[in-house]
Design an enzyme around this catalytic site. Structure first.
Site, PDB file in Angstrom:
ATOM      1  N   TYR A  23       7.221  -7.866   1.430  1.00  0.00           N
ATOM      2  CA  TYR A  23       7.326  -8.025   0.246  1.00  0.00           C
ATOM      3  C   TYR A  23       7.849  -9.261  -0.696  1.00  0.00           C
ATOM      4  O   TYR A  23       8.130  -9.285  -1.754  1.00  0.00           O
ATOM      5  CB  TYR A  23       8.265  -6.843  -0.246  1.00  0.00           C
ATOM      6  N   ASP A  87       2.286  12.554 -14.133  1.00  0.00           N
ATOM      7  CA  ASP A  87       2.269  13.440 -15.101  1.00  0.00           C
ATOM      8  C   ASP A  87       3.078  12.909 -16.328  1.00  0.00           C
ATOM      9  O   ASP A  87       2.692  12.934 -17.560  1.00  0.00           O
ATOM     10  CB  ASP A  87       2.733  14.765 -15.060  1.00  0.00           C
ATOM     11  N   HIS A 100       1.993  -3.497  -7.429  1.00  0.00           N
ATOM     12  CA  HIS A 100       2.661  -3.542  -6.197  1.00  0.00           C
ATOM     13  C   HIS A 100       2.668  -5.089  -5.552  1.00  0.00           C
ATOM     14  O   HIS A 100       1.832  -5.814  -6.059  1.00  0.00           O
ATOM     15  CB  HIS A 100       1.683  -2.747  -5.232  1.00  0.00           C
ATOM     16  N   SER A 102       3.016  -5.878  -2.323  1.00  0.00           N
ATOM     17  CA  SER A 102       1.910  -5.998  -1.367  1.00  0.00           C
ATOM     18  C   SER A 102       0.527  -5.305  -1.670  1.00  0.00           C
ATOM     19  O   SER A 102       0.463  -4.621  -2.675  1.00  0.00           O
ATOM     20  CB  SER A 102       2.450  -5.189  -0.024  1.00  0.00           C
ATOM     21  N   ARG A 111      -0.658   4.529   2.576  1.00  0.00           N
ATOM     22  CA  ARG A 111      -0.330   3.632   1.545  1.00  0.00           C
ATOM     23  C   ARG A 111      -1.604   3.380   0.811  1.00  0.00           C
ATOM     24  O   ARG A 111      -1.497   2.757  -0.489  1.00  0.00           O
ATOM     25  CB  ARG A 111       0.224   2.356   1.848  1.00  0.00           C
TER      26      ARG A 111
HETATM   27  C1  DQA Z   1       5.264  -1.090  -2.873  1.00  0.00           C
HETATM   28  C2  DQA Z   1       4.489  -0.465  -1.993  1.00  0.00           C
HETATM   29  C3  DQA Z   1       4.655   0.971  -1.472  1.00  0.00           C
HETATM   30  O1  DQA Z   1       3.790   1.303  -0.537  1.00  0.00           O
HETATM   31  C4  DQA Z   1       5.930   0.888  -0.815  1.00  0.00           C
HETATM   32  O2  DQA Z   1       6.496   2.264  -0.427  1.00  0.00           O
HETATM   33  C5  DQA Z   1       7.036   0.204  -1.866  1.00  0.00           C
HETATM   34  C6  DQA Z   1       6.644  -1.014  -2.232  1.00  0.00           C
HETATM   35  C7  DQA Z   1       4.705  -2.395  -3.023  1.00  0.00           C
HETATM   36  O3  DQA Z   1       5.200  -3.112  -4.161  1.00  0.00           O
HETATM   37  O4  DQA Z   1       4.192  -3.325  -2.395  1.00  0.00           O
HETATM   38  O5  DQA Z   1       8.218   0.379  -1.850  1.00  0.00           O
HETATM   39  O6  DQA Z   1       4.996  -0.483  -4.037  1.00  0.00           O
END
Ligand code: DQA
Length: 148
Positions: A23, A87, A100, A102, A111
């Site tokens: 991250y 929703d 995101h 990642s 994911r």
């Molecule tokens: C995330 C990706 C998600 O899969 C993970 O649970 C996160 C961070 C991201 O910002 O890369 O908590 O949302």
């Protein structure tokens, strides 16, 4: 000035310390500070929140629906499960960008699917903290009618 609501989901309060190889090294407050600088440059006002609970995220969306012109949201783990957050995004009828850090499409299979993205205009994924800066620029394009 257009108003942008920024919502961060569970565990993102630990950014910087949490799996920095996945991250990045920036803390949430550093990310929010960089976003504030960019928002000012773009002529946008911003309010940023973080909640570790699904209901907390939904309450933020509801409570700020009269103020916000657009939403930038990282639902974190709830991305992959939360019909209720999807929703809420649909309910408030505000243009929403999913973010995101990642690249969720290049990670574990669970994911790869976002339940919330279908309620959004689009998704920005994989640019670490820069994903949020890109989202602000996209929000400006949306608000000014160049993307819909
Ligand atoms: C995330 C990706 C998600 O899969 C993970 O649970 C996160 C961070 C991201 O910002 O890369 O908590 O949302």
């Amino acid at each position: 000035m257009p108003n942008i609501l920024v919502v961060n989901g569970p565990n993102l309060n630990l950014l910087g310390d949490r799996e920095p190889n996945v991250y990045g090294a920036a803390s949430l407050s550093e990310i929010v500070a960089a976003m504030e600088t960019e928002a000012e440059r773009l002529g946008l006002k911003m309010r940023a929140y973080q909640s570790n609970s699904e209901g907390g995220i939904i309450d933020i969306i509801h409570n700020e629906r009269g103020w916000a012109d657009a939403i930038i949201i990282n639902p974190a783990g709830y991305t992959h499960t939360s019909v209720a957050i999807a929703d809420a995004i649909r309910a408030v009828r505000l243009p929403t960008i999913e973010v995101h850090l990642s690249n969720i499409h290049a990670r574990e299979e669970f994911r790869n699917r976002s339940v919330t993205a279908s309620a959004c205009i689009g998704q920005i994924s994989g640019f670490l903290s820069y994903s949020y800066i890109l989202a602000l620029r996209a929000a400006k394009e949306i608000i000014e009618g160049r993307i819909s």
